[in-house]
Design a protein around this motif. Structure first.
Motif, PDB file in Angstrom:
ATOM      1  N   LEU A  77       0.827  -1.205   0.000  1.00 13.05           N
ATOM      2  CA  LEU A  77       0.000   0.000   0.000  1.00 13.05           C
ATOM      3  C   LEU A  77       0.863   1.258   0.000  1.00 13.05           C
ATOM      4  N   GLU A  78       1.977   1.225   0.711  1.00 10.11           N
ATOM      5  CA  GLU A  78       2.882   2.380   0.678  1.00 10.11           C
ATOM      6  C   GLU A  78       3.478   2.565  -0.719  1.00 10.11           C
ATOM      7  N   THR A  79       3.750   1.444  -1.395  1.00 13.61           N
ATOM      8  CA  THR A  79       4.242   1.541  -2.775  1.00 13.61           C
ATOM      9  C   THR A  79       3.164   2.122  -3.684  1.00 13.61           C
ATOM     10  N   ALA A  80       1.914   1.675  -3.484  1.00  7.57           N
ATOM     11  CA  ALA A  80       0.808   2.229  -4.269  1.00  7.57           C
ATOM     12  C   ALA A  80       0.713   3.735  -4.075  1.00  7.57           C
ATOM     13  N   LEU A  81       0.856   4.187  -2.833  1.00  6.42           N
ATOM     14  CA  LEU A  81       0.756   5.612  -2.550  1.00  6.42           C
ATOM     15  C   LEU A  81       1.952   6.392  -3.085  1.00  6.42           C
ATOM     16  N   SER A  82       3.066   5.725  -3.301  1.00  9.68           N
ATOM     17  CA  SER A  82       4.200   6.417  -3.916  1.00  9.68           C
ATOM     18  C   SER A  82       3.882   6.788  -5.363  1.00  9.68           C
ATOM     19  N   HIS A  83       2.973   6.041  -5.989  1.00 11.84           N
ATOM     20  CA  HIS A  83       2.546   6.352  -7.354  1.00 11.84           C
ATOM     21  C   HIS A  83       1.383   7.343  -7.363  1.00 11.84           C
ATOM     22  N   ARG A  84       0.617   7.360  -6.285  1.00 15.58           N
ATOM     23  CA  ARG A  84      -0.574   8.213  -6.243  1.00 15.58           C
ATOM     24  C   ARG A  84      -0.779   8.687  -4.806  1.00 15.58           C
ATOM     25  N   PRO A  85       0.032   9.637  -4.335  1.00 10.42           N
ATOM     26  CA  PRO A  85       0.080   9.976  -2.910  1.00 10.42           C
ATOM     27  C   PRO A  85      -1.236  10.466  -2.318  1.00 10.42           C
ATOM     28  N   GLN A  86      -2.092  11.074  -3.120  1.00  9.90           N
ATOM     29  CA  GLN A  86      -3.319  11.649  -2.589  1.00  9.90           C
ATOM     30  C   GLN A  86      -4.526  10.720  -2.711  1.00  9.90           C
ATOM     31  N   ASP A  87      -4.318   9.468  -3.069  1.00  8.22           N
ATOM     32  CA  ASP A  87      -5.447   8.564  -3.266  1.00  8.22           C
ATOM     33  C   ASP A  87      -6.099   8.238  -1.920  1.00  8.22           C
ATOM     34  N   ALA A  88      -7.351   8.623  -1.772  1.00  4.67           N
ATOM     35  CA  ALA A  88      -8.040   8.480  -0.487  1.00  4.67           C
ATOM     36  C   ALA A  88      -8.319   7.030  -0.128  1.00  4.67           C
ATOM     37  N   GLN A  89      -8.655   6.209  -1.123  1.00  2.99           N
ATOM     38  CA  GLN A  89      -8.946   4.808  -0.842  1.00  2.99           C
ATOM     39  C   GLN A  89      -7.717   4.087  -0.299  1.00  2.99           C
ATOM     40  N   SER A  90      -6.560   4.361  -0.900  1.00  5.04           N
ATOM     41  CA  SER A  90      -5.322   3.746  -0.435  1.00  5.04           C
ATOM     42  C   SER A  90      -4.963   4.237   0.963  1.00  5.04           C
ATOM     43  N   GLN A  91      -5.155   5.509   1.215  1.00  2.00           N
ATOM     44  CA  GLN A  91      -4.874   6.050   2.544  1.00  2.00           C
ATOM     45  C   GLN A  91      -5.767   5.397   3.596  1.00  2.00           C
ATOM     46  N   ASP A  92      -7.019   5.187   3.246  1.00  2.33           N
ATOM     47  CA  ASP A  92      -7.974   4.553   4.156  1.00  2.33           C
ATOM     48  C   ASP A  92      -7.518   3.137   4.516  1.00  2.33           C
ATOM     49  N   LEU A  93      -7.130   2.370   3.502  1.00  2.00           N
ATOM     50  CA  LEU A  93      -6.659   1.010   3.746  1.00  2.00           C
ATOM     51  C   LEU A  93      -5.364   1.009   4.552  1.00  2.00           C
ATOM     52  N   LEU A  94      -4.459   1.944   4.265  1.00  2.00           N
ATOM     53  CA  LEU A  94      -3.206   2.004   5.002  1.00  2.00           C
ATOM     54  C   LEU A  94      -3.464   2.353   6.465  1.00  2.00           C
ATOM     55  N   ALA A  95      -4.426   3.215   6.721  1.00  2.00           N
ATOM     56  CA  ALA A  95      -4.787   3.514   8.110  1.00  2.00           C
ATOM     57  C   ALA A  95      -5.272   2.250   8.815  1.00  2.00           C
ATOM     58  N   GLY A  96      -6.025   1.422   8.085  1.00  2.00           N
ATOM     59  CA  GLY A  96      -6.457   0.155   8.657  1.00  2.00           C
ATOM     60  C   GLY A  96      -5.290  -0.752   8.984  1.00  2.00           C
ATOM     61  N   VAL A  97      -4.251  -0.720   8.156  1.00  2.00           N
ATOM     62  CA  VAL A  97      -3.040  -1.497   8.422  1.00  2.00           C
ATOM     63  C   VAL A  97      -2.382  -1.020   9.715  1.00  2.00           C
ATOM     64  N   TYR A  98      -2.212   0.290   9.837  1.00  2.00           N
ATOM     65  CA  TYR A  98      -1.600   0.827  11.053  1.00  2.00           C
ATOM     66  C   TYR A  98      -2.434   0.490  12.289  1.00  2.00           C
ATOM     67  N   PHE A  99      -3.755   0.506  12.148  1.00  2.00           N
ATOM     68  CA  PHE A  99      -4.617   0.130  13.263  1.00  2.00           C
ATOM     69  C   PHE A  99      -4.353  -1.321  13.660  1.00  2.00           C
ATOM     70  N   ARG A 100      -4.284  -2.198  12.662  1.00  2.00           N
ATOM     71  CA  ARG A 100      -4.043  -3.605  12.937  1.00  2.00           C
ATOM     72  C   ARG A 100      -2.678  -3.835  13.575  1.00  2.00           C
ATOM     73  N   LEU A 101      -1.707  -2.995  13.221  1.00  2.00           N
ATOM     74  CA  LEU A 101      -0.368  -3.106  13.791  1.00  2.00           C
ATOM     75  C   LEU A 101      -0.267  -2.458  15.171  1.00  2.00           C
ATOM     76  N   GLY A 102      -1.333  -1.793  15.606  1.00  2.00           N
ATOM     77  CA  GLY A 102      -1.307  -1.116  16.894  1.00  2.00           C
ATOM     78  C   GLY A 102      -0.670   0.250  16.865  1.00  2.00           C
ATOM     79  N   VAL A 103      -0.402   0.775  15.668  1.00  2.00           N
ATOM     80  CA  VAL A 103       0.175   2.120  15.542  1.00  2.00           C
ATOM     81  C   VAL A 103      -0.995   3.099  15.439  1.00  2.00           C
ATOM     82  N   TYR A 104      -1.698   3.254  16.540  1.00  2.00           N
ATOM     83  CA  TYR A 104      -2.946   4.012  16.522  1.00  2.00           C
ATOM     84  C   TYR A 104      -2.774   5.493  16.189  1.00  2.00           C
TER      85      TYR A 104
END
Length: 228
Positions: free
Chosen positions: A48-75
């Motif tokens: 997902l971070e690689t995806a955002l390197s191609h399209r940094p402002q993509d809201a859908q990717s940011q949303d999913l990445l936030a979910g990743v950080y939540f799952r990792l406990g990086v609240y």
């Protein structure tokens, strides 16, 4: 729908002026989503971070990445991303719920309450939002309000617990502590038991809910992705 949102209310974290997505972005976004659904969270984060390197402002990717950080406990990072997205998409119910839960887990119940109430303004029948609001109200010592929220969320056992605690004059539920803080003393059995009960209630409310994709393998950036 599985996340409790009414039928017909889809998510659309897409801006009208979003540029077309290239193939590299779509590949990494799709791969990251698949890994996330397989609970391979660290690998999903990289894609997902690689995806955002191609399209940094993509809201859908940011949303999913936030979910990743939540799952990792990086609240804090998840909160930062979801807060920014919610400013841009204020009527997205799932963002409100996710942000509210993240704030609760980091010991910010007052602000968590505000976002969960915002979610319930969008959908008064959202059971998970009611369940999480019950946990927040419990933490704030508002046992009668917590009982009502748990009832609205279908959490009958927790509603009964609130009624019992209210009658017995029990103290509020303990605030969730970040991992780096010292744990409670072993002899503080009441606080420890209440923390366990709050954790069990959160798990029960969230049971069966996962990161999911509304559209099957979208080939263009109009696919509707959601974190729940």
């Amino acid at each position: 729908m599985r996340d409790g949102v009414r039928q017909g209310r889809g998510r659309r974290l897409i801006r009208d002026d979003d540029p077309p997505a290239n193939e590299d972005f779509l590949f990494h976004l799709s791969r990251g989503s698949e890994l996330l659904m397989q609970n391979r969270v660290v690998e999903a984060k990289e894609e997902l971070e690689t995806a955002l390197s191609h399209r940094p402002q993509d809201a859908q990717s940011q949303d999913l990445l936030a979910g990743v950080y939540f799952r990792l406990g990086v609240y804090p990072t998840a909160i930062q991303i979801w807060r920014a997205l919610l400013e841009e998409f204020p009527e997205d119910l799932t963002l409100c719920v996710n942000l509210g839960l993240s704030l609760f887990k980091t010991g910010q119940p007052e602000e968590a309450r505000d976002y969960l109430q915002q979610a319930l303004e969008l959908d008064p029948d959202h059971e998970r939002a009611w369940g999480y609001l019950g946990l927040v109200r419990w933490r704030l010592g508002q046992l009668d309000e917590a009982r009502e929220a748990f009832l609205r969320g279908g959490q009958l056992s927790m509603a009964k617990r609130m009624e019992e605690q209210s009658s017995a004059g029990v103290v509020p539920a303990p605030e969730p502590e970040p991992e780096e803080l010292a744990p409670v003393e072993q002899d503080d059995a009441q606080v420890s038991a209440m923390r366990d009960a709050a954790g069990e209630a959160e798990e029960r409310i969230s049971r069966g809910v996962s990161l999911s994709i509304e559209a099957e393998r979208p080939r263009r950036p109009s696919g509707q992705w959601k974190v729940v």
